[in-house]
Design a protein around this motif. Structure first.
Motif, short mmCIF file in Angstrom:
data_model
loop_
_atom_site.label_atom_id
_atom_site.label_comp_id
_atom_site.label_asym_id
_atom_site.label_seq_id
_atom_site.Cartn_x
_atom_site.Cartn_y
_atom_site.Cartn_z
N LYS A 182 0.82 -1.22 0.00
CA LYS A 182 0.00 0.00 0.00
C LYS A 182 0.85 1.26 0.00
CE LYS A 182 -4.13 -2.02 2.10
NZ LYS A 182 -5.07 -1.99 3.24
N PHE A 183 2.01 1.19 0.63
CA PHE A 183 2.93 2.34 0.60
C PHE A 183 3.65 2.40 -0.73
CE2 PHE A 183 2.31 1.28 5.06
CZ PHE A 183 2.03 2.53 5.62
N ASP A 184 4.04 1.25 -1.25
CA ASP A 184 4.73 1.21 -2.54
C ASP A 184 3.83 1.67 -3.68
OD1 ASP A 184 6.91 0.17 -1.22
OD2 ASP A 184 6.43 -1.93 -1.70
N ASN A 185 2.54 1.36 -3.57
CA ASN A 185 1.59 1.71 -4.63
C ASN A 185 0.97 3.10 -4.46
OD1 ASN A 185 2.02 -0.84 -5.72
ND2 ASN A 185 0.29 -1.75 -4.63
N THR A 194 3.32 8.64 3.42
CA THR A 194 3.99 9.12 4.62
C THR A 194 4.71 10.43 4.30
OG1 THR A 194 5.98 7.83 4.15
CG2 THR A 194 4.33 6.82 5.59
N GLU A 195 4.66 11.36 5.24
CA GLU A 195 5.36 12.64 5.11
C GLU A 195 5.84 13.10 6.48
OE1 GLU A 195 3.98 15.78 2.11
OE2 GLU A 195 2.09 14.82 2.71
N ALA A 196 6.98 13.75 6.50
CA ALA A 196 7.47 14.43 7.70
C ALA A 196 7.44 15.93 7.38
CB ALA A 196 8.87 13.97 8.07
N ILE A 197 6.49 16.64 7.96
CA ILE A 197 6.25 18.04 7.60
C ILE A 197 6.80 18.95 8.69
CG2 ILE A 197 4.47 19.75 7.10
CD1 ILE A 197 2.73 17.49 6.03
N THR A 198 7.71 19.82 8.31
CA THR A 198 8.34 20.74 9.27
C THR A 198 7.32 21.73 9.81
OG1 THR A 198 10.47 20.55 8.13
CG2 THR A 198 10.15 22.46 9.57
N HIS A 199 7.38 21.97 11.11
CA HIS A 199 6.54 22.99 11.73
C HIS A 199 7.44 23.98 12.49
CE1 HIS A 199 7.14 21.51 15.84
NE2 HIS A 199 6.95 20.29 15.38
N HIS A 221 -4.25 8.15 4.03
CA HIS A 221 -4.77 7.56 2.80
C HIS A 221 -4.68 8.59 1.67
CE1 HIS A 221 -7.58 5.72 -0.06
NE2 HIS A 221 -7.31 4.58 0.57
N SER A 222 -4.40 8.12 0.47
CA SER A 222 -4.18 9.02 -0.66
C SER A 222 -5.42 9.80 -1.06
CB SER A 222 -3.66 8.23 -1.87
OG SER A 222 -4.59 7.21 -2.24
N SER A 223 -6.60 9.39 -0.59
CA SER A 223 -7.81 10.15 -0.91
C SER A 223 -7.89 11.47 -0.14
CB SER A 223 -9.06 9.31 -0.60
OG SER A 223 -9.13 9.02 0.79
N LEU A 275 -5.75 18.86 10.47
CA LEU A 275 -6.67 18.07 9.66
C LEU A 275 -7.97 18.79 9.34
CD1 LEU A 275 -6.67 14.35 10.89
CD2 LEU A 275 -6.31 15.20 8.57
N ASP A 276 -8.32 19.77 10.15
CA ASP A 276 -9.57 20.49 9.90
C ASP A 276 -9.51 21.37 8.66
OD1 ASP A 276 -10.79 19.33 12.10
OD2 ASP A 276 -9.98 20.84 13.47
N ASN A 277 -8.33 21.48 8.04
CA ASN A 277 -8.19 22.19 6.77
C ASN A 277 -8.15 21.23 5.58
OD1 ASN A 277 -7.90 24.52 8.33
ND2 ASN A 277 -5.67 24.41 8.32
N TRP A 278 -8.16 19.94 5.83
CA TRP A 278 -8.05 18.94 4.77
C TRP A 278 -9.43 18.61 4.20
CZ3 TRP A 278 -3.75 14.76 5.08
CH2 TRP A 278 -2.56 15.33 5.54
N TRP A 279 -9.44 17.82 3.13
CA TRP A 279 -10.68 17.37 2.53
C TRP A 279 -10.44 16.01 1.88
CZ3 TRP A 279 -7.58 21.21 0.66
CH2 TRP A 279 -7.06 21.06 -0.64
N VAL A 280 -11.52 15.36 1.46
CA VAL A 280 -11.40 14.06 0.82
C VAL A 280 -11.73 14.20 -0.66
CG1 VAL A 280 -13.79 13.39 1.34
CG2 VAL A 280 -12.07 11.62 0.94
N GLU A 281 -10.91 13.56 -1.47
CA GLU A 281 -11.14 13.55 -2.91
C GLU A 281 -12.11 12.42 -3.22
OE1 GLU A 281 -8.11 12.08 -5.86
OE2 GLU A 281 -7.99 14.23 -6.26
N GLN A 282 -13.28 12.77 -3.71
CA GLN A 282 -14.33 11.76 -3.92
C GLN A 282 -13.89 10.77 -5.01
OE1 GLN A 282 -16.98 11.55 -2.01
NE2 GLN A 282 -16.44 13.36 -0.85
#
Length: 605
Positions: free
Chosen positions: A302-305, A310-315, A582-584, A598-605
């Motif tokens: 699932k990670f390979d595909n 995964t991301e490490a995002i600087t804050h 998840h990539s969605s 996460l409250d700024n994120w959304w899901v790609e239908q």
């Protein structure tokens, strides 16, 4: 004290004259114009006509379900404001709105949410909030100044002790009209009060006034926020449903946020099980706290595909301090030298190399990862502040750079343990029959390290081994989350691992962390029992800082005194958010300085 003024809508002139006559002359001269927002220091970054925060996508689509995992032993309440309950995840964020909303890309600024505007004079001796007439609770009832006053009184009298401490400098609350409320602050220079009153969650008076606040249990209450409680399985899961006719959805502080139709939490009692559930696709987002997991566990098809990312995002937010917190209420930790000695038995260098894949940096400040952290020796304004208390402080505050013990370079664990032994001897301890005992009483030096996460045993057990080399009896005890929470709330522990979070603008919350009047207040965040008049005085100076420069110097002075008090053994920190999702799920192009939200994120239908 809450006052309520009466009104005669049929006679506006009488109302105006009466209101003006009711104002003391000093206040009449100390008036303020309405403003859309407020900054702790200086001016807010966003202008009155701003349309949305820069770090959101205003066109983010609404829809879909966000599935999350919680590692805990469940929940027994939908009330996050009282001390005796374990509230369901997400309640405070999603169910209740506040007077103002903070931005995530400024040190401390707030903009109107329930309050359309606020008024506060230059000296910030009071604040008036003008409420939006459109603001509504979920049952359709309007949010009024009566609800605000009721919420303030309820939270400061029956709520968690935090609220009583946080709003201690409010001297009077006056309901001036159904949509206008005033808070006066009396004799104080507490310039943060207008902003932190903006953080007040507003509860419906018509719902709570005839109910026992601390005994609502799992009865879904009436809220005002972007979500309401939907389905739930007591202690195991909860789902929030987006309020489609949410009254604030088009406000600048809400546009582009809270985009998921459903937010579902599943509870797991073990983090290993939770991780495997994420990899199996049972939930969508995970914030990883384990260096070992991050280095070794996020692999597979699932990670390979690209199904899982995964991301490490600087804050750039302050990370505070995570460390072994010593309960100084216990007699074995009342001596500063004993507390200092124990730090020499923690080998961070070994742990970072052998357990953490060299991912972490050693923490040496309660305000780590910010300009507020002390460093070097005190100088300038910081030194001038500390000089006022020189006779009450250990000399090291002035002549020794604080550095947590290290085994890097020429230092070694053996040398550190020798230093620890000398400090314990200086504190009145000696070895008898291979046990470290108090030379005067013969009482052995012993304590318990309390854990709620089994994964942390691999960090604590080597620490235990090193302490036993000093002749100290140590027991590592693992308990479930509910028992752990109750024991910590009642200060029934010797040592725990604790995170002391901080913001870019420390203020009134520092009382809850460090002030002596909270030493015996059950549920307070003065976990370590700090009881020092110098710390009390420095906390008040921080709260009263007139500008940013003064705040920085005062916080550094407080930081330095806390560090040399050796109340905690600092552990480590990371200036990145390690996330897997998840990539969605999609996120905005801009990440604010506070990091992932996460409250700024959304899901790609």
């Amino acid at each position: 004290m809450v006052k309520k003024r009466t009104f005669s809508p049929a006679n506006p002139l009488f109302l105006l004259v009466t209101a003006l006559l009711a104002l003391p002359s000093t206040l009449a001269a100390n008036t303020a114009a309405p403003s859309h927002g407020i900054a702790m220091h200086g001016e807010p970054a966003y202008p009155p006509d701003f349309e949305h925060f820069e770090y959101v996508n205003p066109d983010a689509p609404k829809g879909g379900t966000l599935r999350l995992g919680v590692v805990a032993n469940g929940f027994d309440s939908f009330n996050p404001f009282v001390i005796r309950a374990v509230a369901a995840a997400g309640i405070n964020t999603y169910l209740y709105d506040t007077l103002m909303a903070s931005s995530a890309d400024e040190a401390f600024s707030a903009y109107g949410l329930i309050a359309e505007s606020l008024e506060t004079p230059e000296d910030r001796s009071y604040v008036v909030f003008n409420l939006r007439e459109a603001a509504r609770f979920h049952d359709g009832e309007p949010i009024t100044a009566d609800d605000v006053a009721f919420s303030f009184n309820l939270l400061t009298t029956e709520g968690h002790p935090f609220y009583r401490n946080y709003y201690a400098d409010v001297s009077e609350v006056t309901v001036e009209t159904p949509h206008r409320i005033r808070f006066d602050f009396g004799e104080t220079e507490n310039r943060e009060l207008p902003l932190i009153l903006g953080q007040l969650p507003i509860l419906p008076k018509h719902y709570w006034q005839d109910r026992e606040f601390g005994k609502n249990g799992l009865t879904p209450p009436v809220g005002s926020g972007p979500y309401r409680i939907g389905d739930y399985d007591a202690g195991r899961s909860i789902t929030y449903h987006r309020v489609e006719d949410y009254w604030a959805k088009d406000l600048p502080v809400r546009k582009g946020r809270f985009n998921f139709d459903r937010i579902h939490y599943d509870y797991y009692t073990d983090d290993t099980v939770a991780l495997e559930a994420f990899k199996a696709g049972n939930y969508d987002f995970r914030l990883e706290s384990s260096a070992k997991n991050w280095a070794t566990a996020y692999t597979g098809d699932k990670f390979d595909n690209g199904i899982l990312i995964t991301e490490a995002i600087t804050h750039h937010r302050p990370v505070g301090l995570q460390g072994f917190a010593l309960n100084t209420r216990k007699p074995q930790f009342s001596d500063r030298l004993v507390r200092k000695a124990l730090a020499y038995a923690f080998d961070f260098g070994w742990a970072n190399t052998n357990l953490f894949f060299d991912q972490y940096t050693r923490t040496d400040s309660y305000f780590e990862n910010s300009e507020l952290a002390s460093s070097g020796l005190p100088e300038g304004e910081e030194l001038a502040i500390l000089e006022q208390f020189r006779d009450q402080l250990p000399p090291e505050v002035f002549d020794t750079v604080y550095t947590p013990p290290s085994t890097n370079g020429r230092s070694s664990l053996r040398a550190n343990l020798r230093t620890a032994f000398k400090l314990l001897k200086e504190a009145g301890y000696e070895i008898r029959d291979r046990k470290m005992v108090n030379a005067g009483t013969g009482e052995p030096l012993s304590f318990e390290i309390l854990l709620a996460q089994k994964s942390f045993e691999r960090v604590v057990l080597p620490f235990e081994t090193n302490l036993e080399k000093l002749g100290i009896d140590v027991e590592v005890r693992l308990v479930d989350t509910t028992q752990y929470i109750q024991r910590v709330r009642n200060f029934d522990f010797d040592i725990i691992t604790q995170v002391f979070p901080q913001s870019d603008s420390p203020g009134n919350e520092q009382r809850d962390f460090w002030s002596s009047h909270n030493v015996d207040a059950v549920g307070s965040r003065n976990i370590m029992g700090v009881n020092d008049p110098v710390v009390d005085a420095l906390v008040e100076l921080v709260i009263q800082a007139p500008d940013r420069e003064s705040l920085v110097h005062r916080v550094r002075a407080l930081d330095r005194v806390l560090l040399h008090g050796h109340y905690a053994i600092p552990q480590w920190h990371l200036s990145k958010d390690r996330i897997a999702y998840h990539s969605s799920l999609k996120r905005p192009d801009i990440t604010p300085k506070d990091g992932v939200d996460l409250d700024n994120w959304w899901v790609e239908q």
